[in-house]
Design an enzyme around this catalytic site. Structure first.
Site, PDB file in Angstrom:
ATOM      1  N   TYR A   8      51.812  40.444  45.518  1.00 40.70           N
ATOM      2  CA  TYR A   8      52.225  41.375  46.583  1.00 40.70           C
ATOM      3  C   TYR A   8      52.765  40.635  47.807  1.00 40.70           C
ATOM      4  CZ  TYR A   8      50.208  44.622  43.324  1.00 40.70           C
ATOM      5  OH  TYR A   8      49.951  45.333  42.176  1.00 40.70           O
ATOM      6  N   ARG A  63      42.082  36.904  49.756  1.00 47.62           N
ATOM      7  CA  ARG A  63      42.250  36.731  48.307  1.00 47.62           C
ATOM      8  C   ARG A  63      43.608  36.114  47.990  1.00 47.62           C
ATOM      9  NH1 ARG A  63      41.308  40.745  43.023  1.00 47.62           N
ATOM     10  NH2 ARG A  63      40.064  39.146  42.027  1.00 47.62           N
ATOM     11  N   GLY A 113      34.714  43.174  37.760  1.00 43.87           N
ATOM     12  CA  GLY A 113      35.603  44.328  37.783  1.00 43.87           C
ATOM     13  C   GLY A 113      35.382  45.250  36.607  1.00 43.87           C
ATOM     14  N   ARG A 114      36.065  44.921  35.499  1.00 38.43           N
ATOM     15  CA  ARG A 114      36.065  45.823  34.343  1.00 38.43           C
ATOM     16  C   ARG A 114      34.678  46.114  33.802  1.00 38.43           C
ATOM     17  NH1 ARG A 114      40.728  42.324  31.560  1.00 38.43           N
ATOM     18  NH2 ARG A 114      39.504  40.736  32.652  1.00 38.43           N
ATOM     19  N   GLN A 166      40.061  46.478  51.158  1.00 33.10           N
ATOM     20  CA  GLN A 166      41.140  45.530  50.850  1.00 33.10           C
ATOM     21  C   GLN A 166      42.445  46.039  51.462  1.00 33.10           C
ATOM     22  OE1 GLN A 166      42.875  44.821  46.851  1.00 33.10           O
ATOM     23  NE2 GLN A 166      42.293  42.678  47.135  1.00 33.10           N
TER      24      GLN A 166
HETATM   25  C1  LIG Z   1      41.962  48.907  37.017  1.00 34.94           C
HETATM   26  C2  LIG Z   1      42.170  47.633  37.785  1.00 34.94           C
HETATM   27  C3  LIG Z   1      42.708  47.692  39.069  1.00 34.94           C
HETATM   28  C4  LIG Z   1      42.860  46.526  39.848  1.00 34.94           C
HETATM   29  N1  LIG Z   1      43.298  46.634  41.147  1.00 34.94           N
HETATM   30  C5  LIG Z   1      43.255  45.547  41.968  1.00 34.94           C
HETATM   31  C6  LIG Z   1      43.481  45.681  43.366  1.00 34.94           C
HETATM   32  O1  LIG Z   1      43.725  46.773  43.898  1.00 34.94           O
HETATM   33  N2  LIG Z   1      43.407  44.556  44.121  1.00 34.94           N
HETATM   34  C7  LIG Z   1      43.115  43.330  43.590  1.00 34.94           C
HETATM   35  O2  LIG Z   1      43.053  42.341  44.324  1.00 34.94           O
HETATM   36  N3  LIG Z   1      42.883  43.181  42.264  1.00 34.94           N
HETATM   37  C8  LIG Z   1      42.918  44.260  41.448  1.00 34.94           C
HETATM   38  N4  LIG Z   1      42.573  44.123  40.115  1.00 34.94           N
HETATM   39  C9  LIG Z   1      42.114  42.808  39.605  1.00 34.94           C
HETATM   40  C10 LIG Z   1      40.572  42.710  39.700  1.00 34.94           C
HETATM   41  O3  LIG Z   1      40.144  42.620  41.044  1.00 34.94           O
HETATM   42  C11 LIG Z   1      40.013  41.462  38.951  1.00 34.94           C
HETATM   43  O4  LIG Z   1      40.517  40.300  39.555  1.00 34.94           O
HETATM   44  C12 LIG Z   1      40.368  41.442  37.476  1.00 34.94           C
HETATM   45  O5  LIG Z   1      40.189  42.720  36.890  1.00 34.94           O
HETATM   46  C13 LIG Z   1      39.532  40.413  36.705  1.00 34.94           C
HETATM   47  O6  LIG Z   1      38.150  40.695  36.810  1.00 34.94           O
HETATM   48  P1  LIG Z   1      37.330  41.447  35.611  1.00 34.94           P
HETATM   49  O7  LIG Z   1      37.630  40.678  34.378  1.00 34.94           O
HETATM   50  O8  LIG Z   1      35.897  41.389  36.021  1.00 34.94           O
HETATM   51  O9  LIG Z   1      37.869  42.847  35.541  1.00 34.94           O
HETATM   52  C14 LIG Z   1      42.494  45.268  39.303  1.00 34.94           C
HETATM   53  C15 LIG Z   1      41.995  45.215  38.001  1.00 34.94           C
HETATM   54  C16 LIG Z   1      41.813  46.372  37.235  1.00 34.94           C
HETATM   55  C17 LIG Z   1      41.221  46.273  35.853  1.00 34.94           C
END
Ligand SMILES: Cc1cc2nc3c(=O)[nH]c(=O)nc-3n(C[C@H](O)[C@H](O)[C@H](O)COP(=O)(O)O)c2cc1C
Length: 368
Positions: free
Chosen positions: A173, A225, A316-317, A101
């Site tokens: 961003y 994205r 993600g999480r 990314q």
């Molecule tokens: C610890 C953490 C770091 C994240 N860092 C980024 C990132 O670097 N780039 C991005 O596009 N989204 C980032 N996100 C958002 C995730 O890509 C995702 O859209 C969001 O967590 C929802 O998905 P989930 O419910 O499956 O976690 C981050 C989320 C978390 C929890």
């Protein structure tokens, strides 16, 4: 058991994913102070690779002034190529594809993180958050350099052995800052009307695609994205996003990736309350390019529901907390998925303080 989730998907440029689950891009805050990948970070990815179709890495800054936080990955110079190659080869195991990314924080950083340099953005307007610093507006020449630097980052990703790049136009961003009427108050070719606010994204995407298509790598993909809505006034609304999606779907991108905290989320705009945001976006795309859906996907049912309005799901999480979420879903062992993170599990799972801060902010119910 075969579900829609473990069907393969082949992108426009020929790359095939072995299934429909990708690990969402998540910053680890585990890189060295200068942006080099650490062994801990490699171990974090190594624990989570092999089952998902692809891992999208944490955001990597394409310029030094684009650094958003400490512990961030960098792709801002050739010196990072060896470090990035280690990351790509760690991820590329058992058929999982590695996507880097690429991003720039714009006004979402500060002079402390930038070691005394003032942050930059489309215009000199501070974000609406406590203690936000007012950025300096980029000059026309600097905008052109910035586009060149995204191209160079893409070349580095190719050299490092990644399977693709994701242009991070989401989560407030810099790329989003050009599209947002809150952060972009320019009156030159880069701002003023919706069409002009799209100009930076338009030229940036074309530039990144041109690098890939003129390189001699096979199957290297380019994704984009975006975040669908801003709450600021003025801000990006659903109507703007549907314009953006329509334009991007006509480009030679391999996928679009929405950024949502909840895959079922409904718009705040009065005119778009009949369906979920993802449904409106998916309809607008109308099959032109695959969409990655995301947002609090915890169960197989959540993932399959997401696939009614998307071709891929990003998790993600759930993958932070249980690295084997995917195989447990595929093998119908959902009852064994770890759903809550206990303190004593953190070391085994390579979950650093930076990730825990995020989890605490986004889902306190899943920390113990
Ligand atoms: C610890 C953490 C770091 C994240 N860092 C980024 C990132 O670097 N780039 C991005 O596009 N989204 C980032 N996100 C958002 C995730 O890509 C995702 O859209 C969001 O967590 C929802 O998905 P989930 O419910 O499956 O976690 C981050 C989320 C978390 C929890």
């Amino acid at each position: 058991m075969m579900t829609n989730l473990n069907k393969t998907l082949t992108f426009r440029r020929g790359l095939t994913l072995k299934n429909r689950v990708v690990m969402a891009p998540m910053t680890t805050k585990m890189s060295f102070y200068d942006g080099v990948v650490t062994q801990d970070e490699l171990k974090y990815y190594s624990l989570r690779t092999g089952e998902v179709g692809a891992i999208i890495t944490a955001a990597a800054n394409v310029q030094d002034v684009g650094k958003g936080w400490e512990g961030e990955l960098s792709v801002a110079s050739d010196q990072f190529i060896p470090s990035l190659s280690r990351l790509a080869s760690t991820i590329k195991r058992n058929g999982t594809k590695a996507i880097l990314q690429i991003f720039h924080a714009g006004r979402m950083t500060d002079a402390k993180i930038l070691r005394g340099t003032q942050p930059v953005s489309a215009s000199a307007v501070a974000a609406e958050r406590p203690d936000a610093e007012t950025p300096r507006a980029l000059t026309e020449d600097e905008i052109l350099v910035l586009i060149e630097d995204f191209k160079k980052a893409t070349e580095r990703a190719i050299k490092a052995g990644f399977d693709g790049v994701e242009i991070h136009g989401a989560n407030t961003y810099l790329i989003q800052q050009f599209f947002s009427p809150h952060s972009n108050r320019r009156d030159d070719q880069w701002g003023g009307s919706l069409e002009k606010r799209f100009n930076f994204i338009n030229q940036l995407v074309d530039a990144v695609i041109s690098v890939v298509d003129s390189s001699n790598v096979q199957d290297f993909i380019v994704g984009y994205r975006f975040s669908p809505e801003e709450y600021e006034e003025p801000g990006i609304k659903m109507a703007d996003t549907l314009y953006l999606v329509d334009k991007l779907a006509d480009k030679q991108l391999d996928y679009l990736h929405i950024s949502l905290g909840d895959f079922k989320r409904v718009s705040v705009s009065e005119e778009y309350k009949e369906k979920t945001i993802m449904e409106y976006v998916h309809e607008k795309i109308n099959g032109r390019v695959p969409l990655i859906g995301v947002g609090d996907i915890r169960t197989k049912q959540d993932a399959e529901d997401t696939l009614t309005n998307a071709e891929l799901v990003a998790v993600g999480r759930s993958l932070i907390i249980d690295p084997h979420w995917t195989s447990k879903v595929f093998e119908s062992k959902e009852d064994t998925i770890r759903r809550v993170l206990a303190d004593q599990d953190r070391e085994e799972l390579m979950i650093g303080n930076g990730i825990v801060e995020f989890l605490d902010f986004m889902m306190p119910d899943r920390l113990r």
